[in-house]
Design a protein around this motif. Structure first.
Motif, PDB file in Angstrom:
ATOM      1  N   ILE A   1       0.581  -1.042   0.122  1.00 21.85           N
ATOM      2  CA  ILE A   1      -0.048  -0.018   0.118  1.00 21.85           C
ATOM      3  C   ILE A   1       0.841   1.240   0.042  1.00 21.85           C
ATOM      4  CG2 ILE A   1      -1.760   1.406   1.421  1.00 21.85           C
ATOM      5  CD1 ILE A   1      -2.932  -1.373   2.060  1.00 21.85           C
ATOM      6  N   LEU A   2       1.790   1.262   0.941  1.00 23.41           N
ATOM      7  CA  LEU A   2       2.874   2.398   0.868  1.00 23.41           C
ATOM      8  C   LEU A   2       3.640   2.366  -0.257  1.00 23.41           C
ATOM      9  CD1 LEU A   2       4.301   4.616   2.457  1.00 23.41           C
ATOM     10  CD2 LEU A   2       5.762   3.016   3.339  1.00 23.41           C
ATOM     11  N   ILE A   3       4.077   1.538  -1.095  1.00 23.82           N
ATOM     12  CA  ILE A   3       4.564   1.472  -2.284  1.00 23.82           C
ATOM     13  C   ILE A   3       3.684   1.988  -3.428  1.00 23.82           C
ATOM     14  CG2 ILE A   3       5.692   0.255  -4.160  1.00 23.82           C
ATOM     15  CD1 ILE A   3       6.729  -1.864  -1.849  1.00 23.82           C
ATOM     16  N   GLY A   4       2.399   1.706  -3.433  1.00 25.84           N
ATOM     17  CA  GLY A   4       1.576   2.148  -4.501  1.00 25.84           C
ATOM     18  C   GLY A   4       1.088   3.514  -4.210  1.00 25.84           C
ATOM     19  N   ILE A   5       1.104   4.091  -2.919  1.00 27.25           N
ATOM     20  CA  ILE A   5       0.815   5.531  -2.605  1.00 27.25           C
ATOM     21  C   ILE A   5       2.020   6.229  -3.076  1.00 27.25           C
ATOM     22  CG2 ILE A   5       0.519   7.291  -0.929  1.00 27.25           C
ATOM     23  CD1 ILE A   5      -0.954   5.149   0.597  1.00 27.25           C
ATOM     24  N   MET A   6       3.286   5.837  -2.987  1.00 25.82           N
ATOM     25  CA  MET A   6       4.440   6.429  -3.534  1.00 25.82           C
ATOM     26  C   MET A   6       4.522   6.448  -4.967  1.00 25.82           C
ATOM     27  SD  MET A   6       7.220   4.950  -0.915  1.00 25.82           S
ATOM     28  CE  MET A   6       8.739   5.812  -1.541  1.00 25.82           C
ATOM     29  N   CYS A   7       3.886   5.766  -5.858  1.00 23.07           N
ATOM     30  CA  CYS A   7       4.011   5.684  -7.005  1.00 23.07           C
ATOM     31  C   CYS A   7       2.622   5.864  -7.718  1.00 23.07           C
ATOM     32  CB  CYS A   7       4.202   4.150  -7.625  1.00 23.07           C
ATOM     33  SG  CYS A   7       5.717   3.653  -7.125  1.00 23.07           S
ATOM     34  N   TRP A   8       1.851   6.540  -6.893  1.00 19.02           N
ATOM     35  CA  TRP A   8       0.499   6.912  -7.244  1.00 19.02           C
ATOM     36  C   TRP A   8       0.287   7.682  -8.690  1.00 19.02           C
ATOM     37  CZ3 TRP A   8      -4.207   5.144  -5.141  1.00 19.02           C
ATOM     38  CH2 TRP A   8      -5.248   5.687  -5.452  1.00 19.02           C
ATOM     39  N   ASN A   9       0.861   8.754  -8.705  1.00 18.15           N
ATOM     40  CA  ASN A   9       1.021   9.639  -9.861  1.00 18.15           C
ATOM     41  C   ASN A   9       1.426   8.979 -11.169  1.00 18.15           C
ATOM     42  OD1 ASN A   9      -0.077  11.508  -8.354  1.00 18.15           O
ATOM     43  ND2 ASN A   9       2.060  12.331  -7.965  1.00 18.15           N
ATOM     44  N   ARG A  10       2.454   7.805 -11.049  1.00 21.47           N
ATOM     45  CA  ARG A  10       2.820   7.148 -12.152  1.00 21.47           C
ATOM     46  C   ARG A  10       1.874   5.948 -12.657  1.00 21.47           C
ATOM     47  NH1 ARG A  10       8.717   5.430 -10.656  1.00 21.47           N
ATOM     48  NH2 ARG A  10       8.469   4.695 -12.732  1.00 21.47           N
ATOM     49  N   LEU A  11       0.987   5.735 -11.690  1.00 20.32           N
ATOM     50  CA  LEU A  11       0.182   4.348 -12.148  1.00 20.32           C
ATOM     51  C   LEU A  11      -0.977   4.844 -12.736  1.00 20.32           C
ATOM     52  CD1 LEU A  11       0.278   2.869  -8.511  1.00 20.32           C
ATOM     53  CD2 LEU A  11       1.438   2.172 -10.387  1.00 20.32           C
ATOM     54  N   PRO A  12      -1.565   4.318 -13.754  1.00 16.74           N
ATOM     55  CA  PRO A  12      -2.819   4.457 -14.666  1.00 16.74           C
ATOM     56  C   PRO A  12      -4.192   4.377 -13.762  1.00 16.74           C
ATOM     57  CG  PRO A  12      -2.120   2.574 -15.639  1.00 16.74           C
ATOM     58  CD  PRO A  12      -0.942   3.125 -14.254  1.00 16.74           C
ATOM     59  N   ASP A  13      -5.350   4.688 -14.374  1.00 19.67           N
ATOM     60  CA  ASP A  13      -6.504   4.541 -13.669  1.00 19.67           C
ATOM     61  C   ASP A  13      -7.106   3.244 -13.590  1.00 19.67           C
ATOM     62  OD1 ASP A  13      -6.552   7.266 -12.959  1.00 19.67           O
ATOM     63  OD2 ASP A  13      -7.537   7.911 -14.939  1.00 19.67           O
ATOM     64  N   THR A  14      -6.550   2.345 -14.592  1.00 20.76           N
ATOM     65  CA  THR A  14      -6.889   1.035 -14.872  1.00 20.76           C
ATOM     66  C   THR A  14      -5.736   0.175 -14.830  1.00 20.76           C
ATOM     67  OG1 THR A  14      -8.980   1.545 -15.856  1.00 20.76           O
ATOM     68  CG2 THR A  14      -8.148  -0.771 -16.163  1.00 20.76           C
ATOM     69  N   ILE A  15      -5.689  -0.735 -13.883  1.00 19.87           N
ATOM     70  CA  ILE A  15      -4.393  -1.438 -13.777  1.00 19.87           C
ATOM     71  C   ILE A  15      -4.610  -3.051 -14.002  1.00 19.87           C
ATOM     72  CG2 ILE A  15      -2.369  -2.322 -12.308  1.00 19.87           C
ATOM     73  CD1 ILE A  15      -2.851   0.417 -10.946  1.00 19.87           C
ATOM     74  N   ALA A  16      -3.532  -3.732 -14.932  1.00 18.79           N
ATOM     75  CA  ALA A  16      -3.618  -5.017 -15.001  1.00 18.79           C
ATOM     76  C   ALA A  16      -3.418  -5.866 -13.883  1.00 18.79           C
ATOM     77  CB  ALA A  16      -2.636  -5.425 -16.127  1.00 18.79           C
ATOM     78  N   THR A  17      -4.300  -6.616 -13.281  1.00 21.24           N
ATOM     79  CA  THR A  17      -4.147  -7.481 -11.946  1.00 21.24           C
ATOM     80  C   THR A  17      -4.151  -8.623 -12.089  1.00 21.24           C
ATOM     81  OG1 THR A  17      -6.558  -6.999 -11.451  1.00 21.24           O
ATOM     82  CG2 THR A  17      -5.042  -5.344 -10.313  1.00 21.24           C
TER      83      THR A  17
END
Length: 217
Positions: free
Chosen positions: A20-36
């Motif tokens: 979660i912390l890693i995702g928040i740190m990269c939040w602006n680099r992540l697209p709105d829809t993500i392959a999961t």
């Protein structure tokens, strides 16, 4: 049991939520829809929102982690559970959280480790290690209500429990070895017979012991 392993419980909780912390740190680099979700060849075949990916997936795994930790400790026969097996249970969810989120983030951010993390070889290696460790520790677990092959006849007969778990331990260890061998074979169909075998064969084996023992009475 939680008191004896409180430091490990705390560490594993932190590790499980770390993505979660890693995702928040990269939040602006992540697209709105993500392959999961990915096929065995690493091709994405399922997508989720950024919010669910970053916050939801680790939280769901964290909930499962707490459920495993507390339910096992509340077992009236928790002393019969092998300490090594309990520690292994505490490690499974954090590892899943790290591996799943690492694969998702690396693919989304196009990091060098993407191909390896989402490869069939890595999945086989991870499952192989888990199956082998479970197979090694399973025979050390005595009768309890949360860990192991909990059937009416195994819970009613300690001898049946012990024999069934020795058999299942060998079966899980063999399944782990087959998964590791499959790193080189790369068969997509090997998982189906493995999963069916580790679920069905111990039940049949245990039932056979029960029927044989009651026939002799």
């Amino acid at each position: 049991m939680i008191k004896k392993n409180r430091i490990l419980v705390l560490i594993t909780c932190i590790v499980t939520l770390a993505p979660i912390l890693i995702g928040i740190m990269c939040w602006n680099r992540l697209p709105d829809t993500i392959a999961t979700h990915f096929s065995l060849d690493g091709t994405p075949n399922g997508w989720s929102s950024k919010t669910f990916t970053v916050l939801g997936i680790p939280s769901i795994i964290f909930g499962a982690h707490l459920l495993c930790a507390f339910c096992t400790s509340l077992d009236p026969k928790y002393k019969n559970i092998s300490p090594k097996m309990y520690r292994l249970i505490l490690l499974i969810c954090p590892i899943c959280s790290l591996v799943c989120c690492a694969g998702i983030y690396s693919y989304t951010l196009n990091l060098p480790m993407t191909d390896w993390l989402n490869s069939a070889g890595f999945v086989n290696l991870l499952l192989g290690i888990i199956f082998f460790l479970v197979g090694n520790y399973m025979p050390k677990c005595h009768q309890n209500y949360t860990v192991g092959i909990k059937l009416p006849w195994t819970l009613a007969d300690e001898e049946n429990w012990n024999q069934t778990h020795r058999f299942a331990g060998r079966l899980y260890a063999l399944s782990g070895i087959l998964c590791i061998i499959n790193i080189f074979l790369q068969s997509e169909w090997i998982f189906i017979p493995i999963i069916i075998s580790i679920i069905i064969l111990p039940v049949i084996y245990s039932l056979a012991i029960y029927l044989k023992k009651n026939k002799l009475k």
